[in-house]
Design a protein around this motif. Structure first.
Motif, PDB file in Angstrom:
ATOM      1  N   ALA A   1       8.764  -1.908  -3.969  1.00 37.49           N
ATOM      2  CA  ALA A   1       7.757  -1.118  -4.674  1.00 37.49           C
ATOM      3  C   ALA A   1       6.393  -1.234  -3.992  1.00 37.49           C
ATOM      4  CB  ALA A   1       7.668  -1.570  -6.131  1.00 37.49           C
ATOM      5  N   LEU A   2       5.991  -2.472  -3.667  1.00 36.06           N
ATOM      6  CA  LEU A   2       4.698  -2.670  -3.020  1.00 36.06           C
ATOM      7  C   LEU A   2       4.692  -2.108  -1.603  1.00 36.06           C
ATOM      8  CD1 LEU A   2       1.860  -3.804  -3.127  1.00 36.06           C
ATOM      9  CD2 LEU A   2       2.772  -6.047  -2.466  1.00 36.06           C
ATOM     10  N   HIS A   3       5.823  -2.187  -0.915  1.00 34.40           N
ATOM     11  CA  HIS A   3       5.918  -1.638   0.438  1.00 34.40           C
ATOM     12  C   HIS A   3       5.662  -0.136   0.412  1.00 34.40           C
ATOM     13  CE1 HIS A   3       7.211  -2.358   4.600  1.00 34.40           C
ATOM     14  NE2 HIS A   3       7.763  -1.145   4.577  1.00 34.40           N
ATOM     15  N   PHE A   4       6.252   0.553  -0.552  1.00 30.96           N
ATOM     16  CA  PHE A   4       6.078   1.999  -0.662  1.00 30.96           C
ATOM     17  C   PHE A   4       4.627   2.357  -0.978  1.00 30.96           C
ATOM     18  CE2 PHE A   4       6.243   5.991  -3.071  1.00 30.96           C
ATOM     19  CZ  PHE A   4       6.923   6.802  -2.179  1.00 30.96           C
ATOM     20  N   GLN A   5       4.013   1.638  -1.923  1.00 31.14           N
ATOM     21  CA  GLN A   5       2.628   1.912  -2.289  1.00 31.14           C
ATOM     22  C   GLN A   5       1.679   1.622  -1.132  1.00 31.14           C
ATOM     23  OE1 GLN A   5       2.177  -0.577  -5.716  1.00 31.14           O
ATOM     24  NE2 GLN A   5       3.459   0.707  -7.025  1.00 31.14           N
ATOM     25  N   SER A   6       1.908   0.512  -0.442  1.00 31.46           N
ATOM     26  CA  SER A   6       1.049   0.158   0.681  1.00 31.46           C
ATOM     27  C   SER A   6       1.184   1.166   1.825  1.00 31.46           C
ATOM     28  CB  SER A   6       1.396  -1.241   1.183  1.00 31.46           C
ATOM     29  OG  SER A   6       1.269  -2.202   0.157  1.00 31.46           O
ATOM     30  N   ALA A   7       2.380   1.706   1.986  1.00 26.05           N
ATOM     31  CA  ALA A   7       2.596   2.694   3.045  1.00 26.05           C
ATOM     32  C   ALA A   7       1.742   3.938   2.811  1.00 26.05           C
ATOM     33  CB  ALA A   7       4.073   3.065   3.112  1.00 26.05           C
ATOM     34  N   TRP A   8       1.650   4.383   1.563  1.00 22.05           N
ATOM     35  CA  TRP A   8       0.825   5.555   1.284  1.00 22.05           C
ATOM     36  C   TRP A   8      -0.654   5.256   1.473  1.00 22.05           C
ATOM     37  CZ3 TRP A   8       2.515  10.059   1.810  1.00 22.05           C
ATOM     38  CH2 TRP A   8       3.808  10.409   1.453  1.00 22.05           C
ATOM     39  N   MET A   9      -1.065   4.035   1.173  1.00 20.59           N
ATOM     40  CA  MET A   9      -2.446   3.635   1.423  1.00 20.59           C
ATOM     41  C   MET A   9      -2.742   3.691   2.918  1.00 20.59           C
ATOM     42  SD  MET A   9      -4.256  -0.001   0.454  1.00 20.59           S
ATOM     43  CE  MET A   9      -5.847  -0.472   1.148  1.00 20.59           C
ATOM     44  N   LEU A  10      -1.809   3.212   3.729  1.00 22.05           N
ATOM     45  CA  LEU A  10      -1.987   3.255   5.179  1.00 22.05           C
ATOM     46  C   LEU A  10      -2.017   4.692   5.689  1.00 22.05           C
ATOM     47  CD1 LEU A  10      -0.443   1.004   7.838  1.00 22.05           C
ATOM     48  CD2 LEU A  10      -0.052   3.450   8.038  1.00 22.05           C
ATOM     49  N   VAL A  11      -1.129   5.540   5.174  1.00 20.12           N
ATOM     50  CA  VAL A  11      -1.074   6.932   5.623  1.00 20.12           C
ATOM     51  C   VAL A  11      -2.374   7.658   5.288  1.00 20.12           C
ATOM     52  CG1 VAL A  11       0.031   9.162   5.206  1.00 20.12           C
ATOM     53  CG2 VAL A  11       1.428   7.124   5.550  1.00 20.12           C
ATOM     54  N   LEU A  12      -2.859   7.500   4.073  1.00 21.29           N
ATOM     55  CA  LEU A  12      -4.083   8.199   3.664  1.00 21.29           C
ATOM     56  C   LEU A  12      -5.291   7.715   4.459  1.00 21.29           C
ATOM     57  CD1 LEU A  12      -3.531   8.348  -0.204  1.00 21.29           C
ATOM     58  CD2 LEU A  12      -3.305  10.211   1.455  1.00 21.29           C
TER      59      LEU A  12
END
Length: 218
Positions: free
Chosen positions: A72-83
């Motif tokens: 769950a945290l991996h997915f959320q952090s990935a979107w933070m990195l992408v944005l």
């Protein structure tokens, strides 16, 4: 300021992705090539570490399973990195930062000169990005990061069902996972070298520059 803010947002996201990525790998430290992969198949390679799942044979003990929260945290952090990465790229293109500082030099003599200086222990020129830095930053920003995002999304059933060609080009979902692992390892190596170069150039000075804007960042 935009570069500094996105730099630290990406750093925070990277640290979260690294931690959770390790936990995810520990749930199944075996890698395959193709569309499918399981414990009954011969892996492309395995990591010689303990698994967090007793059903995954590794020859070592079983670790506590942290796969739920880490995914769950991996997915959320990935979107933070992408944005944050998208903001950085758009700003850098618009401000001329890419053209001025990141476009790599094409002459081998420039790269060789910089590498020779590093080997002699010389302090780098702080007024501009050298040839090695340009190649490293440009490759990470415009090659490694996009491929990491692509291979990460290619492991998502929702994404691949909408764009099946995105995983087919990579050779399958398990191929995407294996490529994602190697790209992440390359990015980790870049970060370690980057930090080492910051220390070499003057840690306090460079940190002050990247937080307060008083000097160009390394």
């Amino acid at each position: 300021m935009v570069v500094r803010i996105t730099h630290w947002l990406i750093f925070v996201a990277f640290c979260a992705l690294l931690l959770t990525g390790v936990e995810i790998v520990l749930s199944h430290p075996r890698f395959y090539w193709g569309e499918t992969g399981n414990v009954n198949m011969q892996p492309l390679f395995s990591l010689h570490v303990a698994s967090s799942r007793g059903t995954v044979p590794t020859g070592y003990g079983v670790l506590p399973d942290q796969n739920g929260w880490s995914r769950a945290l991996h997915f959320q952090s990935a979107w933070m990195l992408v944005l944050a990465g998208m903001v950085y790229v758009l700003f850098s293109l618009g401000s001329g930062h890419v053209r001025r500082d990141l476009l790599p030099a094409l002459r081998w003599s420039e790269i060789r000169q910089v590498l020779a200086g590093y080997l002699r222990g010389e302090k780098p020129d702080r007024s501009r990005y050298n040839a090695v830095q340009r190649w490293a930053y440009f490759s990470v920003v415009f090659v490694v990061f996009p491929l990491i995002v692509w291979t990460g999304l290619a492991m998502s059933p929702g994404f691949t069902s909408a764009l099946p060609w995105s995983v087919e080009l990579l050779g399958g979902r398990q191929s995407a996972r294996t490529l994602h692992f190697f790209l992440s390892a390359a990015l980790l190596l870049f970060v370690l070298v980057h930090v080492a170069m910051v220390v070499h150039a003057g840690f306090r000075r460079k940190m002050r520059g990247m937080t307060l804007g008083e000097e160009e960042a390394a």
